[in-house]
Structures are given as C-alpha cells and as structure tokens.
Design a protein around this motif. Structure first.
Motif, PDB file in Angstrom:
ATOM      1  N   ASP A 148      46.780  43.931  41.826  1.00  0.00           N
ATOM      2  CA  ASP A 148      45.543  44.275  42.513  1.00  0.00           C
ATOM      3  C   ASP A 148      44.527  43.166  42.306  1.00  0.00           C
ATOM      4  N   ASP A 149      43.721  42.875  43.355  1.00  0.00           N
ATOM      5  CA  ASP A 149      42.791  41.758  43.262  1.00  0.00           C
ATOM      6  C   ASP A 149      41.724  41.963  42.194  1.00  0.00           C
ATOM      7  N   LYS A 150      41.470  43.208  41.789  1.00  0.00           N
ATOM      8  CA  LYS A 150      40.469  43.438  40.758  1.00  0.00           C
ATOM      9  C   LYS A 150      40.933  42.941  39.385  1.00  0.00           C
ATOM     10  N   SER A 151      42.208  42.691  39.195  1.00  0.00           N
ATOM     11  CA  SER A 151      42.706  42.292  37.890  1.00  0.00           C
ATOM     12  C   SER A 151      42.753  40.778  37.724  1.00  0.00           C
ATOM     13  N   ARG A 152      42.254  40.014  38.696  1.00  0.00           N
ATOM     14  CA  ARG A 152      42.321  38.564  38.624  1.00  0.00           C
ATOM     15  C   ARG A 152      41.207  38.034  37.728  1.00  0.00           C
ATOM     16  N   GLY A 153      41.379  38.208  36.436  1.00  0.00           N
ATOM     17  CA  GLY A 153      40.419  37.686  35.490  1.00  0.00           C
ATOM     18  C   GLY A 153      39.046  38.309  35.590  1.00  0.00           C
ATOM     19  N   GLY A 154      38.916  39.401  36.290  1.00  0.00           N
ATOM     20  CA  GLY A 154      37.629  40.073  36.398  1.00  0.00           C
ATOM     21  C   GLY A 154      36.679  39.449  37.403  1.00  0.00           C
ATOM     22  N   VAL A 155      37.103  38.385  38.096  1.00  0.00           N
ATOM     23  CA  VAL A 155      36.172  37.685  38.987  1.00  0.00           C
ATOM     24  C   VAL A 155      35.813  38.513  40.209  1.00  0.00           C
ATOM     25  N   ASN A 178      33.542  43.505  40.519  1.00  0.00           N
ATOM     26  CA  ASN A 178      32.361  44.196  41.040  1.00  0.00           C
ATOM     27  C   ASN A 178      32.338  44.231  42.565  1.00  0.00           C
ATOM     28  N   LEU A 179      33.486  43.963  43.176  1.00  0.00           N
ATOM     29  CA  LEU A 179      33.585  43.924  44.634  1.00  0.00           C
ATOM     30  C   LEU A 179      34.681  44.853  45.122  1.00  0.00           C
ATOM     31  N   PRO A 180      34.688  45.196  46.408  1.00  0.00           N
ATOM     32  CA  PRO A 180      35.708  46.111  46.926  1.00  0.00           C
ATOM     33  C   PRO A 180      37.115  45.574  46.744  1.00  0.00           C
ATOM     34  N   SER A 181      38.034  46.462  46.475  1.00  0.00           N
ATOM     35  CA  SER A 181      39.446  46.110  46.418  1.00  0.00           C
ATOM     36  C   SER A 181      39.974  45.917  47.831  1.00  0.00           C
TER      37      SER A 181
END
Length: 280
Positions: free
Chosen positions: A38-45, A48-51
């Motif tokens: 999931d894109d939310k797990s990419r180092g936290g960058v 705070n944005l929509p998945s």
C-alpha cells in the motif's frame, strides 16, 4: 588430475555473482517501479494523504456527478508536499479507457498546484493560465509569469518507466518518485487538511480543461482536503476556483488576470461546492 570441471564451476559461480551485483547496481539507478505494498507504507511519505483506494473511490464519484465537457473518463494523481507521487488512478474500465497522455498530465497538474501554492495562498493550475501567456492581440503585454510552463520539467524516466500494465494501479510506476512538470490549465488543486495544513495536491486530466478542474474540485471535496485558506479567484467561498472570462470573470473578452478561457459544454464554476473553513 584434471581440474577443468572445478575451474568451470568456479567461473560459472563468479559470473553469477557478477551478474547479480550488476543487476543490483542498475536497479539502484532506476526510479522505483512500484510494488504491491500500500502506498501509505512507503516510508510514511504519503501517510497523511489519500490511499490509492480512497483516490479511486473519490474519482469515480466525481466523474459520475460531473457532466460538463465531453463526459470522458479521467486520470487522477496525488503528490505530497515534496512532489512525490503517492497515488495514481483512472476511472474507466481499463487503462485504455482514458487518453493515455493524460496520465502524465494529471501528475504534472498535481505537481504544479503543489509547487506554486503556499500554506496561506492556493493557486490552482487554472489560475495560472493567463499569467503564463505570451503577447497576443487580446493581451498585448503578455502574462507576468510567461515562461513558467517551461520550468521544472517532467522526469521522463519516472513518467514513462516501468511496466505499462501497472499504470493506474496501486503499484503505478510513478508512485514513490518525484514527477516534476508544470501544467497551466484547469485540473490541479492544492490539498489542505482540516487543520489548514498544505499537504500536497491532486491533478486530474482526461477531458476539457474546465471539466478537469470541476472533477478535481469534486475529488478534493470528497477527500475532505479542501480547507483552502485563500486564493486569487475573488470568490471567498471558492478561493482557488477557476475564473472564466464570460462566466465568473470580468467579461472583457480577454483571458487576463487569473482567468482561463471557456471550454466546450462547460458550466459556471460558481456552482461547485464551497471550500471548507478551518474552525476556531
């Protein structure tokens, strides 16, 4: 004693190690090609944005509720405040149901809205149209920001690299990379959370520039990231709204100030939902 088989085995092993090291070195020089995570797990960058799933849902809702333009399918891209692509989605049945060229345009628009918005002042890509124009009969002085569209070019390795079968999925090859690019017609909007913090931007492309703006506006509204502090539109309820000369502009027959020309089958931008306000 014949050592030839042993030597061949050692040579083969050395070649395998060398190939593996070379592949690793090459991979390190290429943009991130996306992965199933999931894109939310990419180092936290992008935390705070929509998945991807949230963007896709908001896009489908916005396309379904907006009928201006030619009613075409759309691409959507979200970037964070550093211009890193966090999610890319399309609204059609497959990646060929939208203009293929609009994928990168949507990313350009997101990058532009992010790059030229501030914590206290939002500029949509539509707002920049007039300011970047050269001289013409209608605008003999040209725009005060002429040339802006030639700055910050797209990174072609990010834009066109990776497996085409993954574009528009949660593993789109642009995700996790900085795309760059400047686009100066409707469809790009800065994203402000419910604390009024500028967290990135969204870009839409696939129809007329007016429809792109309207759909981007509805996507942002659905994502609840439209707590816009101020803008240049002259509409306090829609600070970074598109301004069309003969609809909500000054009707002087020029695309001056912060205006953009009208489009086919467009609607008055004042009919879009009002932006939200940060509470006391």
């Amino acid at each position: 004693m014949n050592n030839q088989p042993h030597r061949i085995q050692l040579l083969a092993s050395a070649l395998l190690v060398s190939a593996a090291l070379s592949s690793h070195a090459i991979a390190d020089t290429k943009p991130n090609r996306g992965s199933p995570q999931d894109d939310k797990s990419r180092g936290g960058v992008c935390s705070n944005l929509p998945s991807y799933a949230q963007l896709k849902t908001a896009l489908l809702s916005a396309v379904g509720s907006e009928s201006s333009g030619f009613n075409l399918q759309m691409w959507a891209t979200v970037v964070n405040r550093d211009g890193v692509v966090c999610a890319v989605a399309f609204s059609g049945a497959d990646r060929g149901a939208q203009w293929p060229g609009s994928r990168v345009i949507s990313a350009q628009k997101a990058n532009t809205a992010n790059a030229f918005s501030l914590p206290g002042l939002a500029l949509s890509t539509a707002n920049l149209y007039s300011a970047v124009q050269g001289t013409s009969g209608a605008n003999p002085l040209g725009g005060s920001l002429y040339g802006l569209q030639f700055s910050n070019p797209v990174d072609p390795a990010v834009a066109y690299g990776g497996n085409p079968a993954l574009v528009g999925t949660h593993a789109d090859p642009m995700v996790g990379n900085r795309i760059g690019g400047v686009n100066v017609f409707g469809g790009g909007l800065a994203l402000y959370n419910n604390s009024g913090v500028l967290v990135g931007a969204v870009g839409l492309s696939g129809d007329t520039s007016c429809a792109d703006h309207n759909i981007a506006w509805r996507v942002r509204n659905t994502l609840n990231l439209d707590y816009v502090p101020a803008g240049v539109s002259g509409d306090a309820a829609r600070p970074d709204n598109m301004v069309i000369d003969d609809l909500n502009g000054d009707s002087n027959g020029k695309t001056d100030g912060w205006e953009q020309p009208t489009c086919a089958n467009t609607t008055n931008p004042t009919g879009l939902p009002a932006a939200k306000s940060v509470g006391p």
